[in-house]
Design an enzyme around this catalytic site. Sequence first.
Site, PDB file in Angstrom:
ATOM      1  N   ALA A 151      49.038  63.690  37.488  1.00  0.00           N
ATOM      2  CA  ALA A 151      49.127  62.756  36.371  1.00  0.00           C
ATOM      3  C   ALA A 151      50.258  61.743  36.553  1.00  0.00           C
ATOM      4  CB  ALA A 151      49.299  63.517  35.061  1.00  0.00           C
ATOM      5  N   CYS A 152      50.748  61.598  37.758  1.00  0.00           N
ATOM      6  CA  CYS A 152      51.852  60.682  38.062  1.00  0.00           C
ATOM      7  C   CYS A 152      51.298  59.302  38.391  1.00  0.00           C
ATOM      8  CB  CYS A 152      52.634  61.235  39.262  1.00  0.00           C
ATOM      9  SG  CYS A 152      54.018  60.194  39.800  1.00  0.00           S
TER      10      CYS A 152
END
Length: 185
Positions: free
Chosen positions: A60-61
């Site tokens: 989710a970066c």
Amino acid sequence: MTLLRREALVLLGAAFAGGARAASSQGRAGAFAFDRPEGGTMPLSAYAGRPVLVVNTATACGFAGQLAGLQTLWTRFQERGLTVIGVPSPDFGNQEPLDGPAIAEAARKNHGVTFPLTAKTRVKMPGAHPFYQWAAAEKPGETPRWNFHKYLVARDGALAAAFATQVEPTDPRVISAIAAELDKA
């Protein structure tokens, strides 16, 4: 307390707390193992004699697009001996919200990842996995400050290079370092 002194104290503390693997590595990555998401361990000694690129990842970066670049390296250099290992970590903004096999599934589905991934692992001091404690002692100024920090382990198990988050996996500096290690066959 300086960063180097603090890291040395963490290593010493790990040795006294039963984590002697970190203190007794004698400068070689093969002394360490990561947990696999499906259970069991992934010993780095299984990759002895091969260069290994170890990268802390997070699905989710904002840098998660680098997973595709890591896959490109894996596809390009795997037959010559390179191993790429993704180490999902929750340490930076908890940007790895998934657990276990769900991490590998998301990386495969969203970025085409086929290289090995470990179970979710701490990479940031204090409390970092012993491999990351060792790497911090080997290259004190080049520790993960965010997701997608890259460590290149040489064929002999020494730490050959480190690359910050902002350095793309397909950056010429990364490719040159990998090629140099592959040419040491």
